[in-house]
Each structure stands twice: as structure tokens, then as C-alpha cells.
Design a protein around this motif. Sequence first.
Motif, mmCIF file in Angstrom:
data_model
loop_
_atom_site.group_PDB
_atom_site.id
_atom_site.type_symbol
_atom_site.label_atom_id
_atom_site.label_comp_id
_atom_site.label_asym_id
_atom_site.label_seq_id
_atom_site.Cartn_x
_atom_site.Cartn_y
_atom_site.Cartn_z
ATOM 1 N N HIS A 195 4.230 -77.862 53.524
ATOM 2 C CA HIS A 195 4.970 -76.661 52.876
ATOM 3 C C HIS A 195 5.754 -75.914 54.152
ATOM 4 O O HIS A 195 5.215 -76.017 55.358
ATOM 5 C CB HIS A 195 3.748 -75.636 52.670
ATOM 6 N N VAL A 196 6.432 -75.291 53.408
ATOM 7 C CA VAL A 196 7.227 -74.090 54.650
ATOM 8 C C VAL A 196 6.396 -73.182 55.010
ATOM 9 O O VAL A 196 5.695 -72.771 54.291
ATOM 10 C CB VAL A 196 8.638 -73.557 54.051
ATOM 11 N N LEU A 197 6.417 -72.876 56.365
ATOM 12 C CA LEU A 197 5.402 -71.892 56.788
ATOM 13 C C LEU A 197 6.174 -70.909 57.636
ATOM 14 O O LEU A 197 6.750 -71.095 58.372
ATOM 15 C CB LEU A 197 4.234 -72.490 57.904
ATOM 16 N N SER A 198 5.689 -69.695 57.367
ATOM 17 C CA SER A 198 6.111 -68.539 58.123
ATOM 18 C C SER A 198 5.335 -68.565 59.396
ATOM 19 O O SER A 198 4.245 -69.071 59.677
ATOM 20 C CB SER A 198 6.100 -67.199 57.439
ATOM 21 N N PRO A 199 5.845 -67.890 60.501
ATOM 22 C CA PRO A 199 5.190 -67.639 61.699
ATOM 23 C C PRO A 199 3.737 -67.067 61.338
ATOM 24 O O PRO A 199 2.680 -67.491 62.108
ATOM 25 C CB PRO A 199 5.827 -66.765 62.781
ATOM 26 N N GLN A 200 3.543 -66.025 60.439
ATOM 27 C CA GLN A 200 2.269 -65.304 60.175
ATOM 28 C C GLN A 200 1.278 -66.587 59.584
ATOM 29 O O GLN A 200 0.216 -66.577 59.938
ATOM 30 C CB GLN A 200 2.545 -64.300 59.252
ATOM 31 N N GLU A 201 1.968 -67.081 58.703
ATOM 32 C CA GLU A 201 1.273 -68.384 58.039
ATOM 33 C C GLU A 201 0.700 -69.384 58.992
ATOM 34 O O GLU A 201 -0.652 -70.000 59.026
ATOM 35 C CB GLU A 201 1.898 -69.074 56.939
ATOM 36 N N MET A 202 1.517 -69.595 59.816
ATOM 37 C CA MET A 202 1.225 -70.692 61.091
ATOM 38 C C MET A 202 -0.124 -70.267 61.715
ATOM 39 O O MET A 202 -1.058 -70.751 61.800
ATOM 40 C CB MET A 202 2.306 -70.857 62.037
ATOM 41 N N TYR A 203 -0.021 -68.797 62.078
ATOM 42 C CA TYR A 203 -0.943 -68.070 62.813
ATOM 43 C C TYR A 203 -2.174 -68.044 62.051
ATOM 44 O O TYR A 203 -3.404 -68.562 62.556
ATOM 45 C CB TYR A 203 -0.405 -66.741 63.104
ATOM 46 N N VAL A 254 -1.228 -74.692 67.178
ATOM 47 C CA VAL A 254 0.013 -74.420 66.476
ATOM 48 C C VAL A 254 1.059 -75.568 66.111
ATOM 49 O O VAL A 254 1.368 -76.089 65.122
ATOM 50 C CB VAL A 254 0.861 -73.570 67.313
ATOM 51 N N VAL A 255 0.890 -76.651 67.110
ATOM 52 C CA VAL A 255 1.730 -77.932 67.016
ATOM 53 C C VAL A 255 0.736 -78.613 65.768
ATOM 54 O O VAL A 255 1.606 -79.239 65.074
ATOM 55 C CB VAL A 255 1.779 -78.691 68.199
ATOM 56 N N GLU A 256 -0.566 -78.837 65.746
ATOM 57 C CA GLU A 256 -1.165 -79.437 64.724
ATOM 58 C C GLU A 256 -0.975 -78.857 63.261
ATOM 59 O O GLU A 256 -0.682 -79.504 62.409
ATOM 60 C CB GLU A 256 -2.651 -79.533 65.008
ATOM 61 N N THR A 257 -0.717 -77.452 63.284
ATOM 62 C CA THR A 257 -0.475 -76.853 61.930
ATOM 63 C C THR A 257 1.027 -77.172 61.520
ATOM 64 O O THR A 257 0.870 -77.644 60.276
ATOM 65 C CB THR A 257 -0.661 -75.467 62.052
ATOM 66 N N ILE A 258 1.706 -77.022 62.008
ATOM 67 C CA ILE A 258 3.050 -77.380 61.635
ATOM 68 C C ILE A 258 3.649 -78.690 61.567
ATOM 69 O O ILE A 258 4.128 -79.115 60.530
ATOM 70 C CB ILE A 258 4.329 -76.623 62.388
ATOM 71 N N ALA A 259 3.212 -79.638 62.135
ATOM 72 C CA ALA A 259 3.350 -80.908 62.411
ATOM 73 C C ALA A 259 2.810 -81.745 61.259
ATOM 74 O O ALA A 259 3.477 -82.645 60.754
ATOM 75 C CB ALA A 259 2.948 -81.685 63.720
#
Length: 156
Positions: A47-55, A38-43
Motif C-alpha cells: 500500500h502507499v504509505l504517507s510518512p505518518q502512516e509509516m510512523y 522504518v525500512v521493514e515497514t515500507i519495504a
Amino acid sequence: MEENGTKMTECSSNPIIDEWLGRLQAAGYRLTAPRKAVVETIATSQHVLSPQEMYEQARERYPALGLVTVYRTVEKLDELGLIQRVHQPSGCHAYIPAAPGHQHLLICQSCGRAEYFSGDRLDALMEEVAGESGFQIQDHWLQLFGKCRDCGVNFS
């Protein structure tokens, strides 16, 4: 790399990811493979990411990831000031890595790309609003929505 029989990609040395993981660990959180995904994805997202997109994106790194882990990690990253909540016109929240200092956001409504910009020529407006409303304004937050140059804008 395999962890508990589940595929996981090796995290490349990225100072932002390393800092975030260190801050999570210092706050008492274990650095599990799902949390790292999760950290790798958002960091690393622009792009803005919703929790579902992060998932969905983090599951490419760690297929056994649970949605609850995403929400818990997002909550802690938000508490630590590492991510910024983006209020979208649809009413849903999305997130982006926080920028240092006071910044504003440009957000593409087509692709979700986000860019920070600085500049505060809002003093006159804030003084006018304060005078008319009686509020003592202490801070502001500006998000501008539109289309990035890659998504194109038709001005005809």
C-alpha cells in the motif's frame, strides 16, 4: 528483542530488507533499530504509505520511534531510488517500494493498495503532445487512481 529497554521485533530474513539496509549502510547511514523498523515497514508494504502512516506502523516494531527518523529515512531511501513518491489527488505525498524498470501505478483510493503495471502505448499521444507543444518529451510518469477489486466498484 530488547534494545535500550525498548521492545523491537526481530527482522526476518528478507532479501529486499537486507538489500535496502546494505544500501543505506554503504551510503554512510548507521543501521539503528528505529531506521530498521522504518525500512521493514515500507519495504514490505503493498500500500502507499504517507510518512505518518509509516510512523504509526513502524512504531508497532519499535515503539520509541521518532517521526524525524521516519522523514530522514524516507529522504535517504528516495535519494537511493529504493522508494517511489506517489502524488495523491489530495496533494499529499506517499511512498511505495520502487519497481525495477519503467513501471506505472494503479492506486486504490479506498484502501491505498498499489500495483505496478507495465506497458507503453503512449507513443502516439506523446508525439502529438510534443508536436503541439514544441516540447521534446524525454520521460513520463503515469499513476491511475480508482478502486481495487477488493474495495469493489459499482457500475450500475
